[in-house]
Enzyme design. Structure first.
Site, PDB file in Angstrom:
ATOM      1  CD  GLU A 166      -2.890  -1.176   2.386  1.00 26.18           C
ATOM      2  OE1 GLU A 166      -2.820  -0.261   3.223  1.00 26.18           O
ATOM      3  OE2 GLU A 166      -3.734  -2.081   2.449  1.00 26.18           O
ATOM      4  CD  GLU A 353      -3.321  -5.968   4.038  1.00 28.96           C
ATOM      5  OE1 GLU A 353      -4.200  -5.184   4.445  1.00 28.96           O
ATOM      6  OE2 GLU A 353      -2.108  -5.738   4.094  1.00 28.96           O
TER       7      GLU A 353
HETATM    8  O1  IFM Z   1      -3.957  -3.234   9.197  1.00 32.04           O
HETATM    9  C1  IFM Z   1      -3.966  -2.728   7.895  1.00 32.04           C
HETATM   10  C2  IFM Z   1      -2.768  -3.251   7.111  1.00 32.04           C
HETATM   11  O2  IFM Z   1      -1.580  -2.952   7.735  1.00 32.04           O
HETATM   12  C3  IFM Z   1      -2.759  -2.624   5.746  1.00 32.04           C
HETATM   13  N1  IFM Z   1      -4.026  -2.767   5.082  1.00 32.04           N
HETATM   14  C4  IFM Z   1      -5.210  -2.419   5.812  1.00 32.04           C
HETATM   15  C5  IFM Z   1      -5.214  -3.119   7.159  1.00 32.04           C
HETATM   16  C6  IFM Z   1      -6.501  -2.762   7.936  1.00 32.04           C
HETATM   17  O3  IFM Z   1      -6.560  -1.387   8.157  1.00 32.04           O
END
Ligand code: IFM
Length: 450
Positions: A166, A353
């Site tokens: 990200e 994710e």
């Molecule tokens: O916890 C975060 C992660 O580190 C990066 N993506 C989003 C998740 C939830 O906010």
């Protein structure tokens, strides 16, 4: 009951990140990271929480891998703490830090779990931030120096690599609005940081190829869909600006070789300095695109701020919001994957994710009957299945997160885990939630029911 079978070679996994779970923030020679510095400052994090101990995974690693084995995941996505490997960011390496990840990789392989390692999940060494961090063009060579050390030690055994997690969040929350570490509030720095993150990604992919390893390498982006609230030209171009900032600043250079024209035009003098050849380096072919999906937005024009827009969470009928303030919208997850198929050449993709924090309470034995998380995951697995049925090249899915952990500015308040962690207990006791058993069954059947 409808059945949604997944392809035989589909990879099911779970994800975490170093700063969010490891703790041991200053042990075994580890250097300070920007998140160590940030969390140690007053008023940055809810309740003054820090990742100093977090889940204490650094001392519970074998136990955690045993839980992964029990869950039945085929791959585990984790990140490597840069300041554990190079305490000052460059120069002297710390063998004890490298040894920790060496043991983790072996433990995973012994458990039959494929390692999926991310090099940068936000914990830049503070010593490098003191030199300007990602806003400094030297960050590109700092990062490749670090990557080379890690590849030499681990790349003979790691199946999947991601350069950054990200980068939008690092650039625009870390340097743009300053709500995340390193807490800089400067949009010119944010755009320059975004370019250096992209460039360091390309250089690192190039390096990985030169070193001749057999695994796969890609990048992990947080992506969503952005629809205008009305068909007015002002709302339509506002939605395009937000899509360009969040998706396009990273997807476009990596997969198309240029930055989004509408956004570059809009920001004028704040556009990053780009050297000859940079865009070719950024557009290195990647083996996969990692997609983190949490939410989508409805966007309208408003006359204030840099991008002159405001946005609202998009929510599917019958769903609501998560504790994070994100709308639950699985239909847009399908739409996003199909957009990537249609407009970005259908890259090989992993969902790196997806998950939720809904505030479901633990009982006296620390058990959480998290039916809300099960419903959320089921709906998103089905949405992914639907996109695959329409041709999206999706190869695997990592749930965020394996266990409750340090949720950045919200500290320990928000719990995303399949495993409950008792943050008040000195042993950070782990207790699988109802969703752990449900997910184990999904993996075993390679099918989602319902
Ligand atoms: O916890 C975060 C992660 O580190 C990066 N993506 C989003 C998740 C939830 O906010």
């Amino acid at each position: 009951m409808t059945q949604y079978p997944f392809p035989e070679d589909f990879i099911w996994g779970a994800a975490t990140a170093a700063y969010q779970i490891e703790g041991a923030w200053d042990e075994d020679g580890k250097g300070e990271s920007v998140w160590d510095r940030f969390t140690h400052q007053p008023f940055r994090i809810l309740n003054g929480d820090t990742g100093d101990v977090a889940c204490d995974h650094y001392h519970h690693m074998p136990e955690d891998v045993a839980l992964m084995k029990e869950l039945g995941i085929q791959s585990y996505r984790f990140s490597i703490g840069w300041p554990r490997i190079l305490p000052q960011g460059i120069g002297t390496t710390e063998p004890r830090g490298l040894d920790f990840y060496d043991r983790l990789v072996d433990e995973l392989l012994n458990a039959g779990i494929l390692p999926n390692a991310t090099l940068n999940h936000w914990d830049l060494p503070q010593a490098l931030q003191d030199k300007g961090g990602w806003a400094n063009r030297d960050s590109v060579s700092w990062f490749t120096e670090y990557a080379a050390v890690v590849f030499e030690k681990l790349a003979d055994r790691v199946a999947f690599w991601a350069t950054h997690n990200e980068p939008y969040v690092v650039a625009f929350m870390g340097y743009g609005d300053g709500t995340f570490a390193p807490g800089i509030a400067s949009y010119p720095q944010a755009f320059q940081a975004a370019h250096h993150l992209n460039l360091s990604h390309g250089k690192t992919v190039e390096l990985y190829r030169q070193m001749g390893y057999e695994g796969q390498i890609g990048i992990v982006l947080n992506l969503g869909t952005f629809h205008p609230k009305t068909s007015s030209p002002a709302d339509v171009s506002a939605a395009e600006r937000l899509e360009s900032l969040i998706n396009g600043m990273f997807l476009d250079p990596i997969l198309k070789g240029h930055y989004p024209g509408n956004l570059m035009h809009w920001i004028g003098d704040m556009a990053p300095e780009i050297h000859d050849g940079d865009m070719d380096i950024i557009q290195q072919p990647i083996d996969f695109l990692g997609v983190n999906y949490y939410f989508s937005q409805t966007v309208s024009f408003q006359p204030h701020g840099l991008l002159k827009l405001t946005s609202k969470p998009k929510i599917d009928p019958g769903w609501g919001m998560t504790l994070k303030g994100w709308g639950i919208c699985p239909s847009q997850f399908t739409e996003l994957l199909l957009h990537l198929r249609q407009d970005y050449g259908n890259p090989a993709m992993f969902i790196t994710e997806n998950g939720t924090a809904l505030g479901e309470p633990a009982d006296a034995n620390n058990f959480v009957n998290d039916q809300g998380r099960i419903n959320y995951l089921r709906a998103h697995f089905r949405a992914a299945h639907q996109a695959m049925a329409q041709g999206a090249d999706l190869r695997g899915y990592y749930v965020w997160s394996l266990m409750d952990n340090f949720e950045w500015a919200e500290g320990f308040d928000l719990r995303f885990g399949l495993i409950h962690v008792d943050f008040d207990a000195p042993d950070r006791k782990r207790t699988p939630k109802a969703s752990f058993d449900w997910y184990r069954q999904v993996i075993e059947d390679n099918t989602v029911y319902g």
